[in-house]
Design an enzyme around this catalytic site. Structure first.
Site, PDB file in Angstrom:
ATOM      1  NE  ARG A 188      61.980 128.004  86.086  1.00 59.00           N
ATOM      2  CZ  ARG A 188      63.114 127.611  86.640  1.00 59.00           C
ATOM      3  NH1 ARG A 188      63.435 128.016  87.851  1.00 59.00           N
ATOM      4  NH2 ARG A 188      63.926 126.782  86.002  1.00 59.00           N
ATOM      5  CG  HIS A 190      59.429 119.118  93.076  1.00 57.97           C
ATOM      6  ND1 HIS A 190      59.712 120.451  93.326  1.00 57.97           N
ATOM      7  CD2 HIS A 190      60.620 118.475  93.131  1.00 57.97           C
ATOM      8  CE1 HIS A 190      61.016 120.582  93.529  1.00 57.97           C
ATOM      9  NE2 HIS A 190      61.587 119.399  93.423  1.00 57.97           N
ATOM     10  CG  ASP A 230      68.613 115.483  93.649  1.00 55.97           C
ATOM     11  OD1 ASP A 230      69.722 115.242  93.124  1.00 55.97           O
ATOM     12  OD2 ASP A 230      67.644 115.899  92.999  1.00 55.97           O
ATOM     13  CG  HIS A 287      64.434 113.855  93.559  1.00 55.18           C
ATOM     14  ND1 HIS A 287      64.413 115.179  93.947  1.00 55.18           N
ATOM     15  CD2 HIS A 287      63.148 113.476  93.440  1.00 55.18           C
ATOM     16  CE1 HIS A 287      63.148 115.573  94.069  1.00 55.18           C
ATOM     17  NE2 HIS A 287      62.369 114.549  93.769  1.00 55.18           N
ATOM     18  CG  HIS A 322      69.399 117.141  87.893  1.00 53.89           C
ATOM     19  ND1 HIS A 322      68.082 116.933  88.240  1.00 53.89           N
ATOM     20  CD2 HIS A 322      69.972 117.718  88.982  1.00 53.89           C
ATOM     21  CE1 HIS A 322      67.871 117.367  89.467  1.00 53.89           C
ATOM     22  NE2 HIS A 322      69.007 117.854  89.937  1.00 53.89           N
ATOM     23  CD  GLU A 365      63.912 115.910  90.560  1.00 52.87           C
ATOM     24  OE1 GLU A 365      62.966 116.554  91.007  1.00 52.87           O
ATOM     25  OE2 GLU A 365      65.079 116.041  90.985  1.00 52.87           O
TER      26      GLU A 365
END
Length: 290
Positions: free
Chosen positions: A37, A67, A176, A211, A226, A256
């Protein structure tokens, strides 16, 4: 070789993270460069970096993926946020250069109502100000689900960014599975077609990481939630095809999914069992990867 891993914490250092990866059957890993964050990054420990590189070589750990924080937005409507994102990107890449030849992934950003074209220009401009000819880190643009004002929900948008970056050889793409499925690319019923489109628009040589995420939402929902592998709308059969596909099988696969460490270990074990020696020469010739 099957390069499989998951997102792990870097809080204990690189060596500890690598040890945890090996303990759950992984040989690659992803980590946040700093608090997801936002905030300052932890100072790098030279001894820890050396210990990590030695351990990685001894245990067959290949390329790893850093990342960026979720707050990094190179095309924000707020100039201060854009400036912070550029500075963070430059700092993160500089830190990754301490472990040469690795990957760094970021979400292209949200244009906040300025329009996709403007967003693409801002992202490319920031990359042009940060990327250096001598760097060994490859910066990856992540495919997005296309929700709200996100940039990167289509292959053509990622291609437009790449085309406007002077040092485009320093760029790649991280695909992803949840994001592209939610964006409307049917990797369940038409994986070959999706990869053919990717090759035509971007080029499979630019695809550097995957991903692995199932999706809580239906196809083309343009959302981003996800799910654990096999429990969402993508399903286990599709993941078996993805990890064995000749155009993808040599890439690093990073989980993830909404898991703790034991859950990641179970997914890695399950996916390892699904790995096979399938090799579709017809498809390889079609996309020029033989």
């Amino acid at each position: 070789m099957f390069h499989i891993g998951c997102h792990l914490s870097i809080s204990g250092g690189f060596r500890a993270m690598a040890e945890q990866a090996v303990s759950i059957g992984a040989n690659t890993m992803q980590f946040f460069t700093r608090n997801p964050r936002g905030g300052n990054a932890k100072a790098l420990d030279t001894g820890d970096l050396a210990a990590f590189q030695e351990f990685a070589a001894e245990n067959g750990i290949g390329v790893i993926l850093a990342h960026a924080s979720y707050t990094l937005n190179l095309c924000s409507a707020d100039a201060k946020i854009c400036a912070f994102a550029r500075d963070t990107l430059a700092d993160d890449i500089s830190r990754m250069e301490r472990i040469p030849g690795q990957l760094y992934n970021f979400h292209p950003g949200s244009h906040g109502g300025q329009g996709t074209e403007n967003g693409i220009d801002f992202i490319a401009g920031a990359l042009n100000s940060v990327l250096k000819a001598e760097q060994t880190t490859t910066v990856l643009l992540e495919t997005m689900a296309g929700k709200g004002s996100e940039v990167g929900g289509s292959f053509s948008e990622l291609r437009a960014i790449i085309d406007r970056v002077e040092l485009s050889d320093k760029l790649g793409v991280c695909l992803d599975t949840c994001h592209v499925y939610d964006a409307g690319y049917d990797i369940v019923g038409g994986l070959d077609g999706v990869l053919e489109e990717f090759d035509a628009v971007i080029g499979l040589s630019k695809l550097r990481a995957i991903h692995l995420n199932d999706s809580k939402n239906p196809f083309a929902s343009h959302k981003d939630r996800h799910e654990k592998i096999g429990l969402g709308s993508i399903g286990m059969a599709a993941f078996e095809r993805i990890i064995n596909h000749p155009a993808l099988r040599e890439l690093p696969f990073l989980l993830e999914t909404p898991n703790e460490i034991p859950g990641y270990a179970e997914e890695i074990a399950a996916l390892t069992l699904l790995r096979s020696k399938k090799h579709d020469e017809k498809f390889c010739a079609k996309v020029h990867i033989l």
